[in-house]
Write an enzyme that holds these catalytic residues in place. Structure first.
Site, PDB file in Angstrom:
ATOM      1  N   LYS A  22     -11.343   4.673  -4.484  1.00 21.49           N
ATOM      2  CA  LYS A  22     -10.370   4.773  -5.585  1.00 21.49           C
ATOM      3  C   LYS A  22      -9.500   3.525  -5.692  1.00 21.49           C
ATOM      4  O   LYS A  22      -9.308   2.978  -6.777  1.00 21.49           O
ATOM      5  CB  LYS A  22      -9.479   5.999  -5.368  1.00 21.49           C
ATOM      6  N   ASN A  23      -8.966   3.076  -4.570  1.00 17.65           N
ATOM      7  CA  ASN A  23      -8.008   1.974  -4.644  1.00 17.65           C
ATOM      8  C   ASN A  23      -8.677   0.645  -5.001  1.00 17.65           C
ATOM      9  O   ASN A  23      -8.043  -0.225  -5.601  1.00 17.65           O
ATOM     10  CB  ASN A  23      -7.217   1.861  -3.343  1.00 17.65           C
ATOM     11  N   ARG A  93       0.751   4.770 -10.499  1.00 13.39           N
ATOM     12  CA  ARG A  93       1.539   3.596 -10.136  1.00 13.39           C
ATOM     13  C   ARG A  93       0.739   2.306 -10.269  1.00 13.39           C
ATOM     14  O   ARG A  93       1.265   1.272 -10.669  1.00 13.39           O
ATOM     15  CB  ARG A  93       1.959   3.724  -8.672  1.00 13.39           C
ATOM     16  N   CYS A 117       8.322   7.045  -5.564  1.00 11.97           N
ATOM     17  CA  CYS A 117       7.303   8.065  -5.485  1.00 11.97           C
ATOM     18  C   CYS A 117       7.544   8.912  -4.256  1.00 11.97           C
ATOM     19  O   CYS A 117       8.497   8.689  -3.519  1.00 11.97           O
ATOM     20  CB  CYS A 117       5.919   7.458  -5.472  1.00 11.97           C
ATOM     21  N   ARG A 122       9.091   2.150  -3.465  1.00 10.67           N
ATOM     22  CA  ARG A 122       7.986   1.184  -3.455  1.00 10.67           C
ATOM     23  C   ARG A 122       8.298   0.024  -4.392  1.00 10.67           C
ATOM     24  O   ARG A 122       7.843  -0.019  -5.530  1.00 10.67           O
ATOM     25  CB  ARG A 122       6.683   1.888  -3.842  1.00 10.67           C
ATOM     26  N   ASP A 125       8.868  -6.342  -5.796  1.00 18.51           N
ATOM     27  CA  ASP A 125       9.473  -7.682  -5.781  1.00 18.51           C
ATOM     28  C   ASP A 125       8.476  -8.782  -5.400  1.00 18.51           C
ATOM     29  O   ASP A 125       8.547  -9.898  -5.919  1.00 18.51           O
ATOM     30  CB  ASP A 125      10.681  -7.703  -4.827  1.00 18.51           C
ATOM     31  N   GLN A 126       7.544  -8.471  -4.509  1.00 17.28           N
ATOM     32  CA  GLN A 126       6.597  -9.507  -4.075  1.00 17.28           C
ATOM     33  C   GLN A 126       5.596  -9.854  -5.185  1.00 17.28           C
ATOM     34  O   GLN A 126       5.179 -11.002  -5.316  1.00 17.28           O
ATOM     35  CB  GLN A 126       5.844  -9.075  -2.805  1.00 17.28           C
ATOM     36  N   ASP A 305      -2.582   5.716   4.838  1.00 18.73           N
ATOM     37  CA  ASP A 305      -3.192   6.787   4.031  1.00 18.73           C
ATOM     38  C   ASP A 305      -3.991   7.779   4.879  1.00 18.73           C
ATOM     39  O   ASP A 305      -4.474   8.782   4.354  1.00 18.73           O
ATOM     40  CB  ASP A 305      -4.102   6.188   2.940  1.00 18.73           C
ATOM     41  N   ILE A 327       4.749   1.871   7.386  1.00 26.05           N
ATOM     42  CA  ILE A 327       4.566   1.284   6.047  1.00 26.05           C
ATOM     43  C   ILE A 327       5.497   1.933   5.016  1.00 26.05           C
ATOM     44  O   ILE A 327       6.162   1.244   4.255  1.00 26.05           O
ATOM     45  CB  ILE A 327       3.097   1.427   5.565  1.00 26.05           C
ATOM     46  N   ARG A 397      -6.185  13.717  -7.660  1.00 25.61           N
ATOM     47  CA  ARG A 397      -6.013  12.307  -8.063  1.00 25.61           C
ATOM     48  C   ARG A 397      -6.940  11.385  -7.292  1.00 25.61           C
ATOM     49  O   ARG A 397      -7.279  10.301  -7.775  1.00 25.61           O
ATOM     50  CB  ARG A 397      -4.562  11.861  -7.784  1.00 25.61           C
TER      51      ARG A 397
HETATM   52  C1  UD1 Z   1      -1.616   0.531  -1.641  1.00 23.64           C
HETATM   53  C2  UD1 Z   1      -2.470   1.765  -1.801  1.00 23.64           C
HETATM   54  C3  UD1 Z   1      -1.846   2.934  -1.078  1.00 23.64           C
HETATM   55  C4  UD1 Z   1      -1.596   2.577   0.374  1.00 23.64           C
HETATM   56  C5  UD1 Z   1      -0.828   1.264   0.505  1.00 23.64           C
HETATM   57  C6  UD1 Z   1      -0.729   0.766   1.937  1.00 23.64           C
HETATM   58  C7  UD1 Z   1      -3.438   1.370  -3.974  1.00 23.64           C
HETATM   59  C8  UD1 Z   1      -3.491   1.753  -5.401  1.00 23.64           C
HETATM   60  N1  UD1 Z   1      -2.552   2.038  -3.228  1.00 23.64           N
HETATM   61  O1  UD1 Z   1      -0.359   0.800  -2.228  1.00 23.64           O
HETATM   62  O2  UD1 Z   1      -2.730   4.045  -1.171  1.00 23.64           O
HETATM   63  O3  UD1 Z   1      -0.835   3.596   0.978  1.00 23.64           O
HETATM   64  O4  UD1 Z   1      -1.493   0.229  -0.249  1.00 23.64           O
HETATM   65  O5  UD1 Z   1      -1.993   0.594   2.476  1.00 23.64           O
HETATM   66  O6  UD1 Z   1      -4.177   0.530  -3.513  1.00 23.64           O
HETATM   67  N2  UD1 Z   1       6.401  -3.712  -0.573  1.00 23.64           N
HETATM   68  C9  UD1 Z   1       7.530  -4.434  -0.863  1.00 23.64           C
HETATM   69  N3  UD1 Z   1       7.528  -5.234  -1.978  1.00 23.64           N
HETATM   70  C10 UD1 Z   1       6.447  -5.324  -2.813  1.00 23.64           C
HETATM   71  C11 UD1 Z   1       5.304  -4.590  -2.501  1.00 23.64           C
HETATM   72  C12 UD1 Z   1       5.304  -3.776  -1.378  1.00 23.64           C
HETATM   73  O7  UD1 Z   1       8.529  -4.379  -0.140  1.00 23.64           O
HETATM   74  O8  UD1 Z   1       6.521  -6.070  -3.795  1.00 23.64           O
HETATM   75  C13 UD1 Z   1       6.356  -2.853   0.637  1.00 23.64           C
HETATM   76  C14 UD1 Z   1       6.193  -1.370   0.310  1.00 23.64           C
HETATM   77  O9  UD1 Z   1       7.425  -0.747   0.072  1.00 23.64           O
HETATM   78  C15 UD1 Z   1       5.521  -0.848   1.568  1.00 23.64           C
HETATM   79  C16 UD1 Z   1       4.647  -2.039   2.010  1.00 23.64           C
HETATM   80  O10 UD1 Z   1       5.188  -3.184   1.365  1.00 23.64           O
HETATM   81  O11 UD1 Z   1       6.487  -0.619   2.565  1.00 23.64           O
HETATM   82  C17 UD1 Z   1       3.185  -1.907   1.672  1.00 23.64           C
HETATM   83  O12 UD1 Z   1       3.038  -1.583   0.304  1.00 23.64           O
HETATM   84  P1  UD1 Z   1       1.759  -2.005  -0.539  1.00 23.64           P
HETATM   85  O13 UD1 Z   1       0.687  -2.498   0.377  1.00 23.64           O
HETATM   86  O14 UD1 Z   1       2.193  -2.882  -1.658  1.00 23.64           O
HETATM   87  O15 UD1 Z   1       1.298  -0.621  -1.144  1.00 23.64           O
HETATM   88  P2  UD1 Z   1       0.642  -0.404  -2.559  1.00 23.64           P
HETATM   89  O16 UD1 Z   1      -0.180  -1.579  -2.950  1.00 23.64           O
HETATM   90  O17 UD1 Z   1       1.649   0.120  -3.519  1.00 23.64           O
END
Ligand code: UD1
Length: 430
Positions: A22-23, A93, A117, A122, A125-126, A305, A327, A397
């Site tokens: 899915k991801n 998302r 969520c 979540r 910013d990055q 996950d 995480i 989902r």
């Molecule tokens: C993706 C997966 C999700 C999985 C997660 C971690 C998809 C659609 N979803 O979510 O199922 O649980 O990876 O493996 O692929 N963070 C920041 N700033 C940012 C982005 C992230 O601080 O701009 C933090 C988040 O709050 C979190 C960590 O980085 O603590 C990891 O998040 P991230 O890897 O970005 O998760 P997603 O891509 O949203």
């Protein structure tokens, strides 16, 4: 209201085939709009998040043809809009991937900002830091991210946190930027590599996906392709835990065993047998299982996950286990539900301390999110008596035909949508 109802206590035995990831599919479908030529994508999972993403792609004007249940042809030459409707962001998302894809192709994107969520805050910013570094003018207005660039220019970007979403999103935009982008401290998850391979099959020049540094030489345009999505690491891991916790014996087919190593290692530690084949793993859940400790980490660490499914497994393993969630900050909400089934788990901050119990008993529980929902189903299949899991929309989902696949392994589980049907199930299973 649909729910899963199950009678636990049967070891799961047999073979199950894992669907596409899915991801990976969420990233690949959005990347598919970056060319005006036809893109054929195979091994798509038929799950809600993917179907919503396809609707969002149609909504902005691309043509989407369902060739069969798992294959889709997309042609984005007819896109009219660089603005994505709020409804889709609320439902998935990952529609934030439209920012990178639209910015790369049209140098402009307008996408509502995803909210919080169920598993914690979540931020993105990055992602935004990356778009700015590529020359995008990023504004937040009226709840949406609005990005415009006169020219997208390659840059050297260091991510402050390892983020799957930011890695994929920036990689997409940089694919059509001018010159070289070096992206450091990136996520190495299998789906990051799959999206990079997909983009490369469209003519992108991306190297290093799967390592800490990705180098992207921008290209002028992308072309059509045919691509098959990798198997879902988390669905596979969920069935591995299902075999372990029900003391069953399951052959899980269509997997990449390398992607499952962190899960395999933990199941071996607690005393299960795991046998790897080229594209399958067999898990034998031994009767006596023992405690272990787990800490979720970015790939190749133990996936967040898989944290709820593994916690459920440890709830029935002898001794005291510790699960640290590093995480997401709010990913133990299902523990209260599990307590209603007789588990003994204390959560302090981001650590769950699990005292293994000998048995769980059926109860009515609520799925708080996708993976925790699946974990509660596993608990129900291992528990004595009847368990009802509500709010299964979350589970749908991300898991294709979850109940059918479990039934194929001998599970007594049904999806029902009325008390009458639930009653019928209870009478049938005795
Ligand atoms: C993706 C997966 C999700 C999985 C997660 C971690 C998809 C659609 N979803 O979510 O199922 O649980 O990876 O493996 O692929 N963070 C920041 N700033 C940012 C982005 C992230 O601080 O701009 C933090 C988040 O709050 C979190 C960590 O980085 O603590 C990891 O998040 P991230 O890897 O970005 O998760 P997603 O891509 O949203």
């Amino acid at each position: 209201m649909e729910q899963y109802i199950m009678k636990g206590g049967n070891p799961l035995v047999g073979e199950v085939t894992v669907s596409g990831a899915k991801n990976a599919a969420l990233g690949i479908l959005t990347a598919a709009i970056m060319t005006d030529e036809d893109v054929l994508i195979e091994n798509l999972p038929d799950v809600r998040d993917i179907n919503v993403m396809l609707e969002a792609i149609e909504e902005i004007g691309a043509r989407v043809e369902r060739v069969d249940r798992h294959t889709v042809r997309i042609n984005a030459s007819t896109i009219q809009e660089i603005s994505v409707d709020d409804e889709y962001i609320r439902r998935i998302r990952a529609s934030y991937y439209f920012i990178g894809a639209l910015l790369g192709k049209y140098k402009s994107a307008q996408v509502p900002l995803p909210g919080g969520c169920n598993i914690g805050s979540r931020p993105i910013d990055q992602h935004l830091k990356g778009f700015r570094a590529l020359g995008g003018d990023v504004r937040i207005e009226g709840g949406a991210v609005i990005v415009h660039a006169i020219d997208l220019v390659g840059s050297h970007i260091y991510l402050d946190v390892v983020s799957v979403g930011a890695t994929i999103n920036i990689m997409m935009a940089a694919t059509l930027a001018e010159g070289l982008t070096i992206l450091e401290n990136v996520a190495k998850e299998p789906h990051v590599v799959d999206v990079a391979n997909f983009l490369n099959s469209m003519g992108a020049n991306i190297k290093g996906a799967g390592t800490d540094t990705i180098r992207i030489h921008g290209v002028k345009k992308l072309h059509g392709t045919e691509y098959s999505i990798i198997p879902d690491q988390i669905e596979a891991g969920t069935f591995m835990c299902a075999a372990a916790v029900t003391r069953g014996d399951v052959m899980i087919k269509n997997v990449i065993p390398k992607h499952l190593e962190a899960i395999t290692a933990k199941l071996l530690e607690i005393g299960c047998e795991v046998i790897e084949f080229d594209d399958a793993v067999r898990v034998v859940g031994k009767p006596a299982q023992r405690h272990t400790d787990i800490k979720t980490l970015p790939y190749p660490g133990f996936p967040t996950d898989m944290q709820p499914q593994m916690t459920v497994t440890l709830a029935l393993a002898a001794g005291t286990s510790m699960v640290t969630e590093s995480i997401f900050e709010n990913r133990f909400k299902y523990v209260d539900e599990l307590a209603r089934m007789g588990s003994c788990i204390k959560v302090e901050g981001n650590v769950a301390v699990i005292d293994g119990v000998k048995r769980l008993t059926g109860a009515q529980v609520n799925a708080p999110d996708l993976r925790a929902g699946a974990a509660l189903v596993l608990a129900g299949l291992a528990a004595e008596g009847v368990t009802e899991v509500d709010e299964i929309g979350y589970i749908q989902r991300g898991y294709e035909c979850f109940e059918e696949k479990l039934q194929g392994l001998g599970a007594l589980i049904e999806k029902v949508d009325s008390e009458k049907e639930a009653q019928k199930f209870r009478l049938k299973v005795g």
